[in-house]
Design a protein around this motif. Structure first.
Motif, PDB file in Angstrom:
ATOM      1  N   ILE A   8      15.685 -15.972   0.658  1.00  0.00           N
ATOM      2  CA  ILE A   8      15.977 -14.606   0.182  1.00  0.00           C
ATOM      3  C   ILE A   8      14.786 -13.702   0.452  1.00  0.00           C
ATOM      4  CG2 ILE A   8      16.581 -13.206  -1.838  1.00  0.00           C
ATOM      5  CD1 ILE A   8      17.607 -15.852  -3.135  1.00  0.00           C
ATOM      6  N   ARG A   9      15.045 -12.620   1.187  1.00  0.00           N
ATOM      7  CA  ARG A   9      13.986 -11.637   1.446  1.00  0.00           C
ATOM      8  C   ARG A   9      14.300 -10.340   0.708  1.00  0.00           C
ATOM      9  NH1 ARG A   9      14.605 -14.033   6.333  1.00  0.00           N
ATOM     10  NH2 ARG A   9      16.178 -12.456   6.804  1.00  0.00           N
ATOM     11  N   ILE A  10      13.325  -9.885  -0.076  1.00  0.00           N
ATOM     12  CA  ILE A  10      13.497  -8.680  -0.888  1.00  0.00           C
ATOM     13  C   ILE A  10      12.392  -7.692  -0.530  1.00  0.00           C
ATOM     14  CG2 ILE A  10      13.471  -7.786  -3.260  1.00  0.00           C
ATOM     15  CD1 ILE A  10      14.528 -10.546  -4.152  1.00  0.00           C
ATOM     16  N   TRP A  11      12.746  -6.409  -0.461  1.00  0.00           N
ATOM     17  CA  TRP A  11      11.748  -5.376  -0.137  1.00  0.00           C
ATOM     18  C   TRP A  11      11.710  -4.335  -1.254  1.00  0.00           C
ATOM     19  CZ3 TRP A  11      12.419  -1.265   4.354  1.00  0.00           C
ATOM     20  CH2 TRP A  11      11.259  -0.471   4.413  1.00  0.00           C
ATOM     21  N   HIS A  12      10.548  -4.213  -1.888  1.00  0.00           N
ATOM     22  CA  HIS A  12      10.317  -3.104  -2.812  1.00  0.00           C
ATOM     23  C   HIS A  12       9.586  -2.006  -2.045  1.00  0.00           C
ATOM     24  CE1 HIS A  12      11.275  -4.717  -6.880  1.00  0.00           C
ATOM     25  NE2 HIS A  12      11.127  -5.862  -6.276  1.00  0.00           N
ATOM     26  N   ALA A  13      10.283  -0.953  -1.674  1.00  0.00           N
ATOM     27  CA  ALA A  13       9.687   0.123  -0.879  1.00  0.00           C
ATOM     28  C   ALA A  13       9.154   1.206  -1.822  1.00  0.00           C
ATOM     29  CB  ALA A  13      10.732   0.719   0.063  1.00  0.00           C
ATOM     30  N   GLY A  14       7.868   1.502  -1.706  1.00  0.00           N
ATOM     31  CA  GLY A  14       7.250   2.450  -2.639  1.00  0.00           C
ATOM     32  C   GLY A  14       7.027   1.778  -3.983  1.00  0.00           C
ATOM     33  N   CYS A  15       6.388   0.606  -3.943  1.00  0.00           N
ATOM     34  CA  CYS A  15       6.312  -0.239  -5.147  1.00  0.00           C
ATOM     35  C   CYS A  15       5.241   0.238  -6.131  1.00  0.00           C
ATOM     36  CB  CYS A  15       6.031  -1.685  -4.766  1.00  0.00           C
ATOM     37  SG  CYS A  15       4.349  -1.953  -4.144  1.00  0.00           S
ATOM     38  N   SER A  16       4.381   1.158  -5.712  1.00  0.00           N
ATOM     39  CA  SER A  16       3.317   1.667  -6.573  1.00  0.00           C
ATOM     40  C   SER A  16       2.487   0.515  -7.131  1.00  0.00           C
ATOM     41  CB  SER A  16       3.907   2.538  -7.685  1.00  0.00           C
ATOM     42  OG  SER A  16       2.879   3.170  -8.395  1.00  0.00           O
ATOM     43  N   THR A  17       2.206   0.511  -8.423  1.00  0.00           N
ATOM     44  CA  THR A  17       1.319  -0.511  -8.992  1.00  0.00           C
ATOM     45  C   THR A  17       2.040  -1.828  -9.315  1.00  0.00           C
ATOM     46  OG1 THR A  17       1.562   0.735 -11.041  1.00  0.00           O
ATOM     47  CG2 THR A  17      -0.491   0.999  -9.855  1.00  0.00           C
ATOM     48  N   GLY A  18       3.301  -1.963  -8.891  1.00  0.00           N
ATOM     49  CA  GLY A  18       3.920  -3.283  -8.848  1.00  0.00           C
ATOM     50  C   GLY A  18       4.719  -3.733 -10.067  1.00  0.00           C
ATOM     51  N   GLU A  19       4.846  -2.880 -11.086  1.00  0.00           N
ATOM     52  CA  GLU A  19       5.541  -3.316 -12.300  1.00  0.00           C
ATOM     53  C   GLU A  19       6.968  -3.797 -12.018  1.00  0.00           C
ATOM     54  OE1 GLU A  19       3.264  -1.145 -12.110  1.00  0.00           O
ATOM     55  OE2 GLU A  19       2.140  -0.933 -13.959  1.00  0.00           O
ATOM     56  N   GLU A  20       7.656  -3.141 -11.087  1.00  0.00           N
ATOM     57  CA  GLU A  20       9.026  -3.568 -10.787  1.00  0.00           C
ATOM     58  C   GLU A  20       9.034  -4.867  -9.982  1.00  0.00           C
ATOM     59  OE1 GLU A  20      11.565  -0.544  -9.226  1.00  0.00           O
ATOM     60  OE2 GLU A  20      11.419   0.606 -11.086  1.00  0.00           O
ATOM     61  N   VAL A  21       7.982  -5.081  -9.211  1.00  0.00           N
ATOM     62  CA  VAL A  21       7.900  -6.306  -8.407  1.00  0.00           C
ATOM     63  C   VAL A  21       7.744  -7.514  -9.335  1.00  0.00           C
ATOM     64  CG1 VAL A  21       6.750  -7.392  -6.464  1.00  0.00           C
ATOM     65  CG2 VAL A  21       6.747  -4.907  -6.648  1.00  0.00           C
ATOM     66  N   TYR A  22       6.912  -7.375 -10.344  1.00  0.00           N
ATOM     67  CA  TYR A  22       6.745  -8.470 -11.313  1.00  0.00           C
ATOM     68  C   TYR A  22       8.020  -8.684 -12.128  1.00  0.00           C
ATOM     69  CZ  TYR A  22       1.903  -8.948 -10.018  1.00  0.00           C
ATOM     70  OH  TYR A  22       0.780  -9.196  -9.291  1.00  0.00           O
ATOM     71  N   SER A  23       8.711  -7.590 -12.432  1.00  0.00           N
ATOM     72  CA  SER A  23       9.985  -7.723 -13.148  1.00  0.00           C
ATOM     73  C   SER A  23      10.965  -8.552 -12.326  1.00  0.00           C
ATOM     74  CB  SER A  23      10.592  -6.338 -13.418  1.00  0.00           C
ATOM     75  OG  SER A  23       9.653  -5.487 -14.042  1.00  0.00           O
ATOM     76  N   MET A  24      11.036  -8.229 -11.030  1.00  0.00           N
ATOM     77  CA  MET A  24      11.948  -8.951 -10.139  1.00  0.00           C
ATOM     78  C   MET A  24      11.564 -10.423 -10.046  1.00  0.00           C
ATOM     79  SD  MET A  24      14.560  -8.975  -8.176  1.00  0.00           S
ATOM     80  CE  MET A  24      14.929  -7.221  -8.152  1.00  0.00           C
ATOM     81  N   SER A  25      10.283 -10.683  -9.942  1.00  0.00           N
ATOM     82  CA  SER A  25       9.812 -12.058  -9.825  1.00  0.00           C
ATOM     83  C   SER A  25      10.195 -12.876 -11.069  1.00  0.00           C
ATOM     84  CB  SER A  25       8.297 -12.037  -9.619  1.00  0.00           C
ATOM     85  OG  SER A  25       7.804 -13.325  -9.459  1.00  0.00           O
TER      86      SER A  25
END
Lengths: 272, 188
Positions: free
Chosen positions: A101-118
């Motif tokens: 599974i490949r996921i792209w957070h475009a414009g992720c800023s300081t990453g809070e949504e990336v950690y949420s997704m993880s």
């Protein structure tokens, strides 16, 4: 004394930044830029527009700060908890069978949504076969995102969001607190790749099953929005998903006919 | 006192302002022609209760603002929860999720100020009941740009702090109770 700049001065500044430094903000909405630039002049005590302009033309190291401050980097973990619930209940089931599974957070800023997704992927037992690409035009915020360090004071709100999003564990088990900071667990971070990518000027770099770009395009004019949506379309495999912010839409875009919206949620599936 | 060239009215409210709105809106004349923008401090939620409630109480068209829309005559545009609203030079709306101002997003100051940048002296702003200092800086900026500022009279406000804060700062062009606000709007 209230600091203000004219529309002409703003245009001049954007031209300088493009010509000298190669950052193109000319297709960004002007109302936000105007407000951010006057805010920055206040924060950094520029007595006039001329001084700001000189600093930007003359001091390449200041440009980093300029780019970070005129773009909006406000984000939170599990923002709009219902959104994450839908990702978990309607998007993940269609990813279970994928080998990778490949996921792209475009414009992720300081990453809070990336950690949420993880965290969500981890709880769905999908994290081990996922790779999350987190990009932003701004290297400073990516550095913060990659560190996995956040203020302890935000954790109460994020924990509430996490529970509202259907999280089942003790949120505090995902991080270690020290003094006024927390650091998120290494196993959440090891499937993340951080890289600079400018939606204005850079092209597609992979094919994804899920692209998230939330509250980024509200700062773009219509032409740039169209261009970026085409980039996302080109970067999504068939039946892949595109997730936008709660006030953003595909409705008026040229790629809309190729996508199907998941009920009233801000998630679209590419069907053609 | 009638201002003949007002082209936009922005209403800001916090605690206790819904009651005021529910009196003001039914009092507007049926053919009220200007666009209205409403910025309320409220809990973050995606429900449409506020829109439905205000639709039921007024003859205006009521809708939550979507990005890049433009203000329309006879329409009450509601600023969505958790976003600031800014005005572009062509008067269209932009949404913004930047830092809270006065602990608030949306912030009344932000919307007043951005509207003043674009509408200058054709803007009227109204500050209703609330327990926050939001709105005072915005009022100052609106006045500086030639617009009209109206604070709800503290006696008529359920929570007097917010309009009183603006009145004490001497940035309210007029102080009006609900009845006067209604008649003022009906002269526009």
């Amino acid at each position: 004394m209230e600091i203000s700049i004219s529309n002409e001065e703003l245009e001049q500044l954007l031209e300088d930044v493009l010509e000298i430094h190669g950052y193109d903000f000319t297709d960004y909405s002007r109302a936000s830029l105007h407000r951010r630039v006057t805010r920055l002049m206040r924060l950094d005590n520029f007595p006039s527009f001329a001084e700001l302009r000189f600093k930007i033309r003359d001091d390449a190291s200041y440009l980093k700060r300029f780019v970070e401050e005129i773009t909006v980097n406000v984000t939170e973990m599990f923002r709009d908890p219902d959104f994450y619930r839908v990702i978990k209940e309607q998007v993940f089931p269609q990813l279970f069978a994928k080998p990778f599974i490949r996921i792209w957070h475009a414009g992720c800023s300081t990453g809070e949504e990336v950690y949420s997704m993880s965290i969500l992927l981890n709880e769905a037992n999908l994290l081990h076969k996922s790779l999350i690409y987190a990009t932003d035009l701004n290297p400073n915020v990516l550095e913060k995102a990659a560190s996995g360090i956040l203020p302890l004071s935000h954790m109460k709100q994020y924990s509430e969001n996490y529970i509202a999003a259907g999280g089942q564990r003790d949120f505090s088990s995902y991080y270690t607190a020290r003094y006024d900071r927390v650091i998120f667990n290494e196993d959440l971070r090891k499937k993340m790749v951080f890289a600079t990518h400018n939606l204005v000027s850079d092209s597609s770099f992979n094919e994804f099953q899920l692209i998230l770009c939330r509250n980024v395009m509200i700062y773009f004019d219509k032409d740039l929005q169209g261009k970026v949506l085409n980039l996302f379309d080109a970067s999504l495999e068939k039946l892949g998903f595109l997730a936008l912010g709660s006030k953003e839409t595909l409705k008026f875009s040229s790629i809309n006919p190729k996508f199907k919206q998941l009920e009233r949620n801000k998630i679209w599936q590419k069907i053609k | 006192m009638a201002e003949d060239k007002i082209e936009l009215v922005v209403i800001g409210g916090s605690a206790g302002s819904l009651e005021a709105l529910l009196e003001i809106l039914p009092g507007l004349k049926k053919d009220f022609a200007l666009p209205l923008v409403l910025v309320l401090h409220r809990k973050q939620s995606n429900d449409s209760i506020l829109t439905d409630l205000l639709t039921a109480r007024s003859s205006l068209k009521v809708k939550e603002i979507e990005e890049k829309e433009s203000p329309r005559n006879g329409t009450l545009h509601i600023v969505p929860p958790d976003y600031h609203v800014l005005f572009e030079q062509d008067r269209s709306f932009s949404l913004d999720v930047s830092e809270r101002v006065n602990y608030s997003r949306p912030s009344i100051d932000v919307v007043f100020q951005s509207a003043a940048d674009v509408y200058q002296n054709s803007l009227a702003c109204i500050l209703l009941s609330g327990a926050n200092a939001d709105g005072t800086d915005g009022f100052r900026y609106v006045q500086k740009n030639g617009g009209i500022t109206i604070a709800q009279s503290p006696e008529s406000a359920e929570v007097s702090y917010m309009p009183e804060h603006a009145i004490i700062a001497n940035v309210a062009t007029h102080v009006m109770d609900i009845k006067s606000i209604i008649s003022y709007l009906n002269t526009l």
